[in-house]
Write a protein that holds these residues in place. Structure first.
Motif, PDB file in Angstrom:
ATOM      1  N   GLU A   1       0.831  -1.208   0.000  1.00  7.87           N
ATOM      2  CA  GLU A   1       0.000   0.000   0.000  1.00  7.87           C
ATOM      3  C   GLU A   1       0.866   1.259   0.000  1.00  7.87           C
ATOM      4  O   GLU A   1       0.533   2.250  -0.650  1.00  7.87           O
ATOM      5  N   HIS A   2       1.984   1.221   0.736  1.00 12.12           N
ATOM      6  CA  HIS A   2       2.884   2.371   0.782  1.00 12.12           C
ATOM      7  C   HIS A   2       3.514   2.608  -0.586  1.00 12.12           C
ATOM      8  O   HIS A   2       3.584   3.742  -1.062  1.00 12.12           O
ATOM      9  N   VAL A   3       3.950   1.545  -1.213  1.00 14.09           N
ATOM     10  CA  VAL A   3       4.564   1.661  -2.539  1.00 14.09           C
ATOM     11  C   VAL A   3       3.530   2.174  -3.539  1.00 14.09           C
ATOM     12  O   VAL A   3       3.823   3.055  -4.352  1.00 14.09           O
ATOM     13  N   MET A   4       2.303   1.661  -3.451  1.00 17.84           N
ATOM     14  CA  MET A   4       1.241   2.111  -4.362  1.00 17.84           C
ATOM     15  C   MET A   4       0.934   3.596  -4.165  1.00 17.84           C
ATOM     16  O   MET A   4       0.732   4.319  -5.151  1.00 17.84           O
ATOM     17  N   ARG A   5       0.886   4.057  -2.905  1.00 13.44           N
ATOM     18  CA  ARG A   5       0.596   5.475  -2.636  1.00 13.44           C
ATOM     19  C   ARG A   5       1.658   6.384  -3.238  1.00 13.44           C
ATOM     20  O   ARG A   5       1.382   7.529  -3.565  1.00 13.44           O
ATOM     21  N   PHE A   6       2.873   5.884  -3.381  1.00 16.25           N
ATOM     22  CA  PHE A   6       3.929   6.662  -4.013  1.00 16.25           C
ATOM     23  C   PHE A   6       3.863   6.537  -5.537  1.00 16.25           C
ATOM     24  O   PHE A   6       3.938   7.526  -6.263  1.00 16.25           O
ATOM     25  N   LEU A   7       3.720   5.319  -5.999  1.00 17.89           N
ATOM     26  CA  LEU A   7       3.828   5.005  -7.424  1.00 17.89           C
ATOM     27  C   LEU A   7       2.689   5.585  -8.268  1.00 17.89           C
ATOM     28  O   LEU A   7       2.936   6.207  -9.305  1.00 17.89           O
ATOM     29  N   LEU A   8       1.465   5.383  -7.833  1.00 16.53           N
ATOM     30  CA  LEU A   8       0.314   5.765  -8.663  1.00 16.53           C
ATOM     31  C   LEU A   8       0.240   7.265  -8.959  1.00 16.53           C
ATOM     32  O   LEU A   8       0.068   7.639 -10.120  1.00 16.53           O
ATOM     33  N   PRO A   9       0.380   8.142  -7.967  1.00 10.03           N
ATOM     34  CA  PRO A   9       0.353   9.571  -8.300  1.00 10.03           C
ATOM     35  C   PRO A   9       1.511   9.985  -9.218  1.00 10.03           C
ATOM     36  O   PRO A   9       1.344  10.846 -10.078  1.00 10.03           O
ATOM     37  N   GLN A  10       2.664   9.360  -9.008  1.00 13.38           N
ATOM     38  CA  GLN A  10       3.810   9.672  -9.863  1.00 13.38           C
ATOM     39  C   GLN A  10       3.530   9.318 -11.323  1.00 13.38           C
ATOM     40  O   GLN A  10       4.022   9.975 -12.228  1.00 13.38           O
ATOM     41  N   MET A  11       2.741   8.272 -11.514  1.00 15.24           N
ATOM     42  CA  MET A  11       2.420   7.832 -12.876  1.00 15.24           C
ATOM     43  C   MET A  11       1.178   8.527 -13.416  1.00 15.24           C
ATOM     44  O   MET A  11       0.851   8.386 -14.591  1.00 15.24           O
ATOM     45  N   GLY A  12       0.466   9.227 -12.556  1.00 16.67           N
ATOM     46  CA  GLY A  12      -0.736   9.936 -12.989  1.00 16.67           C
ATOM     47  C   GLY A  12      -1.882   9.005 -13.325  1.00 16.67           C
ATOM     48  O   GLY A  12      -2.622   9.251 -14.284  1.00 16.67           O
TER      49      GLY A  12
END
Length: 130
Positions: free
Chosen positions: A82-93
């Motif tokens: 979940e932590h990785v997703m919270r970082f990754l998804l916004p970065q990818m838009g």
């Protein structure tokens, strides 16, 4: 924080006054710890980054990409998905979720290189010490 720093400065002065070899001992300790930390960090960097394996999903008009080895990547970094997703998804838009097979499924067409650059940034920010 200032009181803590004042306290440490006072302790260092006491040690210097009472132990003429203090500087040599301190240098030796810092060198030993520094080398150990560098070895640990180097080892973490080698083990932490696993390239993302992606797979395109979806029917016509519904483009999605799955990161097949997302859980493996998170486990090697010792980070919660979940932590990785919270970082990754916004970065990818984009948006995404973990599916029943524990794969990260994101909206849109992406290849592994899209994920790798952002994962390297994540590792530098959250996994590495230096």
């Amino acid at each position: 924080m200032a009181k803590y720093e004042e306290f440490l400065d006072g302790m260092v002065n006491v040690l210097r006054e009472n132990n003429p070899e203090y500087e040599e001992l301190l240098d030796g300790a810092l060198n030993a710890v520094g080398e150990s930390i560098q070895e640990i960090v180097g080892d973490l960097r080698k083990r932490a980054f696993t390239p993302a394996r992606t797979s395109l999903l979806g029917r016509e008009g519904m483009n999605k990409t799955a990161v097949v080895n997302f859980m493996d990547i998170c486990e090697k970094m010792h980070k919660e998905p979940e932590h990785v997703m919270r970082f990754l998804l916004p970065q990818m838009g984009t948006t995404g979720h973990l599916n029943g097979q524990q794969r990260l499924v994101v909206k849109g067409k992406f290849d592994s290189s899209n994920f790798e650059g952002i994962l390297k940034t994540y590792i530098n920010d959250y996994v590495s010490f230096f």
